[in-house]
Design a protein around this motif. Sequence first.
Motif, PDB file in Angstrom:
ATOM      1  N   GLU A  54      -5.358  -9.052  -4.595  1.00 58.58           N
ATOM      2  CA  GLU A  54      -4.133  -8.752  -5.042  1.00 58.58           C
ATOM      3  C   GLU A  54      -3.635  -7.826  -5.852  1.00 58.58           C
ATOM      4  N   LEU A  55      -4.215  -6.267  -5.262  1.00 51.02           N
ATOM      5  CA  LEU A  55      -4.323  -5.713  -5.890  1.00 51.02           C
ATOM      6  C   LEU A  55      -2.836  -4.329  -5.074  1.00 51.02           C
ATOM      7  N   ALA A  56      -3.011  -4.529  -4.548  1.00 51.94           N
ATOM      8  CA  ALA A  56      -1.500  -4.188  -4.036  1.00 51.94           C
ATOM      9  C   ALA A  56      -1.125  -3.706  -2.590  1.00 51.94           C
ATOM     10  N   GLU A  57       0.341  -4.142  -2.096  1.00 52.19           N
ATOM     11  CA  GLU A  57       1.329  -4.165  -0.918  1.00 52.19           C
ATOM     12  C   GLU A  57       2.187  -2.957  -0.471  1.00 52.19           C
ATOM     13  N   ASN A  58       2.589  -3.021   1.026  1.00 52.33           N
ATOM     14  CA  ASN A  58       3.163  -2.021   1.014  1.00 52.33           C
ATOM     15  C   ASN A  58       4.724  -2.300   0.555  1.00 52.33           C
ATOM     16  N   GLY A  59       5.491  -1.370   0.459  1.00 48.14           N
ATOM     17  CA  GLY A  59       7.018  -1.137  -0.558  1.00 48.14           C
ATOM     18  C   GLY A  59       7.959  -1.519   1.057  1.00 48.14           C
ATOM     19  N   PRO A  60       9.292  -1.317   0.390  1.00 42.95           N
ATOM     20  CA  PRO A  60      10.153  -1.633   1.500  1.00 42.95           C
ATOM     21  C   PRO A  60      10.872  -0.635   2.281  1.00 42.95           C
ATOM     22  N   VAL A  61      10.530   0.794   1.355  1.00 43.91           N
ATOM     23  CA  VAL A  61      10.353   2.021   2.956  1.00 43.91           C
ATOM     24  C   VAL A  61       8.837   2.880   3.281  1.00 43.91           C
ATOM     25  N   THR A  80       5.857   3.211   0.560  1.00 44.63           N
ATOM     26  CA  THR A  80       5.286   3.038  -0.309  1.00 44.63           C
ATOM     27  C   THR A  80       4.388   2.280  -0.743  1.00 44.63           C
ATOM     28  N   GLN A  81       4.052   2.341  -1.860  1.00 49.39           N
ATOM     29  CA  GLN A  81       3.553   0.839  -2.605  1.00 49.39           C
ATOM     30  C   GLN A  81       4.112   0.143  -3.527  1.00 49.39           C
ATOM     31  N   VAL A  82       3.597  -1.063  -3.444  1.00 50.49           N
ATOM     32  CA  VAL A  82       3.493  -2.277  -4.395  1.00 50.49           C
ATOM     33  C   VAL A  82       2.246  -2.536  -5.283  1.00 50.49           C
ATOM     34  N   ILE A  83       1.714  -1.971  -6.536  1.00 49.58           N
ATOM     35  CA  ILE A  83       0.580  -2.225  -7.366  1.00 49.58           C
ATOM     36  C   ILE A  83       0.929  -3.632  -7.670  1.00 49.58           C
ATOM     37  N   TYR A 142      -2.829  -6.881 -11.552  1.00 54.40           N
ATOM     38  CA  TYR A 142      -4.444  -6.889 -11.271  1.00 54.40           C
ATOM     39  C   TYR A 142      -4.756  -5.495 -10.807  1.00 54.40           C
ATOM     40  N   GLY A 143      -4.266  -4.751  -9.857  1.00 57.20           N
ATOM     41  CA  GLY A 143      -4.306  -3.477  -9.024  1.00 57.20           C
ATOM     42  C   GLY A 143      -4.091  -2.633 -10.452  1.00 57.20           C
ATOM     43  N   TYR A 144      -2.629  -2.815 -10.754  1.00 51.83           N
ATOM     44  CA  TYR A 144      -1.735  -1.832 -12.248  1.00 51.83           C
ATOM     45  C   TYR A 144      -2.887  -2.117 -13.099  1.00 51.83           C
ATOM     46  N   CYS A 150      -5.365  14.026 -11.601  1.00 50.11           N
ATOM     47  CA  CYS A 150      -6.679  12.347 -10.231  1.00 50.11           C
ATOM     48  C   CYS A 150      -5.386  11.629  -9.773  1.00 50.11           C
ATOM     49  N   SER A 151      -5.712  10.870  -9.164  1.00 50.46           N
ATOM     50  CA  SER A 151      -4.443   9.776  -9.136  1.00 50.46           C
ATOM     51  C   SER A 151      -4.927   8.037  -8.611  1.00 50.46           C
ATOM     52  N   THR A 152      -3.595   7.882  -8.488  1.00 50.58           N
ATOM     53  CA  THR A 152      -3.935   5.672  -7.854  1.00 50.58           C
ATOM     54  C   THR A 152      -4.717   5.582  -7.019  1.00 50.58           C
ATOM     55  N   ARG A 153      -5.746   7.338  -6.128  1.00 52.86           N
ATOM     56  CA  ARG A 153      -6.912   7.638  -4.989  1.00 52.86           C
ATOM     57  C   ARG A 153      -7.988   6.833  -5.766  1.00 52.86           C
TER      58      ARG A 153
END
Length: 468
Positions: A23-30, A33-36, A39-41, A259-262
């Motif tokens: 339950e970290l992330a999913e694809n966003g509607p565009v 994009t990503q929905v974090i 738990y991922g956040y 540095c990033s969410t990578r």
Amino acid sequence: MAVLTPRATDFPRWYQDVLAKAELAENGPVRGTQVIRPYGYALWERMQAEVDARIKAAGAQNAYFPLFIPESYLRREAEHVEGFSPELAVVTIGGGKELEEPVVVRPTSETVIGEYLAKWTQSYRDLPLLLNQWANVVRWELRPRLFLRSSEFLWQEGHTAHADEADAAAYARRIAQEVYRDFLTNVLAIPVLVGVKTRRERFAGATNTMTCEGMMGDGKALQMATSHELGQNFARAFDIDYLGADGVRHLAWTTSWGCSTRMVGGLIMAHGDDGGLRVPPRLAPTQVIVLPVRDDEAVVAAARELVSSLTDAGLRVQLDARPGLSFGRRVTDAEIKGMPVRVEVGPRDLAAGTVTVVRRDTSVKTPVPLAEVATRVSAALDDVQAGLYAEAVALRERRTADVTTIADAAAAAATGFARIPWSAVGEEGEARLAEDALTVRCLQTADGEIPAPGTPADELVALIARSY
């Protein structure tokens, strides 16, 4: 039936499975994009807090700059920066009307921050000016992948202006070592290799780019963070100058670093196993999860007392006594999410005056007397942190080959890293390697450190790998 695809069977599919099941992330509607998810956040928040503390210790201050940047700023940058070609998202209509000048959704903030560095820098007394921003940026990715390459992602970007080149270079190196390498090594438990990028791989507009490269579980490299010396390129583009002590105006020297969410993707791929995530304790939002074996009033009450005592000991603790979920399901959930230590509490344990402590990295179960739980769990967390780091080092050493020819480097990089004298590669060899999707990740000294400026080519070692 396995919950996750085995890594050896299909590493990319395993990665996607972990994202979903943990339950970290999913694809966003565009697209891109990503929905974090929470738990991922939470993982990102811990990363952000640790990196931010190190940035502030290095003297930089946080600020915030606009999401929208005038297109003319990007044109000014392009005129001064060879190779500048970001994947831009451009807004042409606002409030139902066509804009007089299109605005760009920031791909990075060099331009807008450069504008204000120029405004705020009048005298040598104003320097160095050390700024950092936590923000989102947009780069229109053609091949998006959650956390690794998304059209919108979260990051920090530091931007500084200095009175002389040596001070700027020293600060960029300090960020690479004291912020990024320290965090990645000591908190994320990833033994990154530090070095400088080649001219081909250098950030557009930079005079020097320093990088932290980590090996992932499939042997590929991931660039975890970079720090750039920008010379006077951006200062020239945005008129960042100052009145020196000599009474003459001088162009400033600037740096940028980020540095990033990578890094969340790097965490998954560097430490994950067939059971899911394995989160280093110093990073983990939940270091210890307490699981009652049965939905029994006395057992749950004892579990709550354990949570309180472990919390009082300074640990980040969570109780999972969710009704209607079997013990096995709760164990699997904790394992997939990579919580470092699990404490299991059952009627038989309590009758014996013990609990069962389970390490996520080794799955070893140890009965521990109730009176010793806080001490033993704290020690177990230290062991998990050290164990994950040691395992990552062992993987990297096992899959790194010292070679002397480009052909051998290409063969070694099929499954890991190749170390080869830079003099045996050169820019022509680098171009040949690129034809096989292999890159020089960085150049190092023989002892694995960041080379000093002007280090002769025959004293440099190149790290060759496939990369994300």
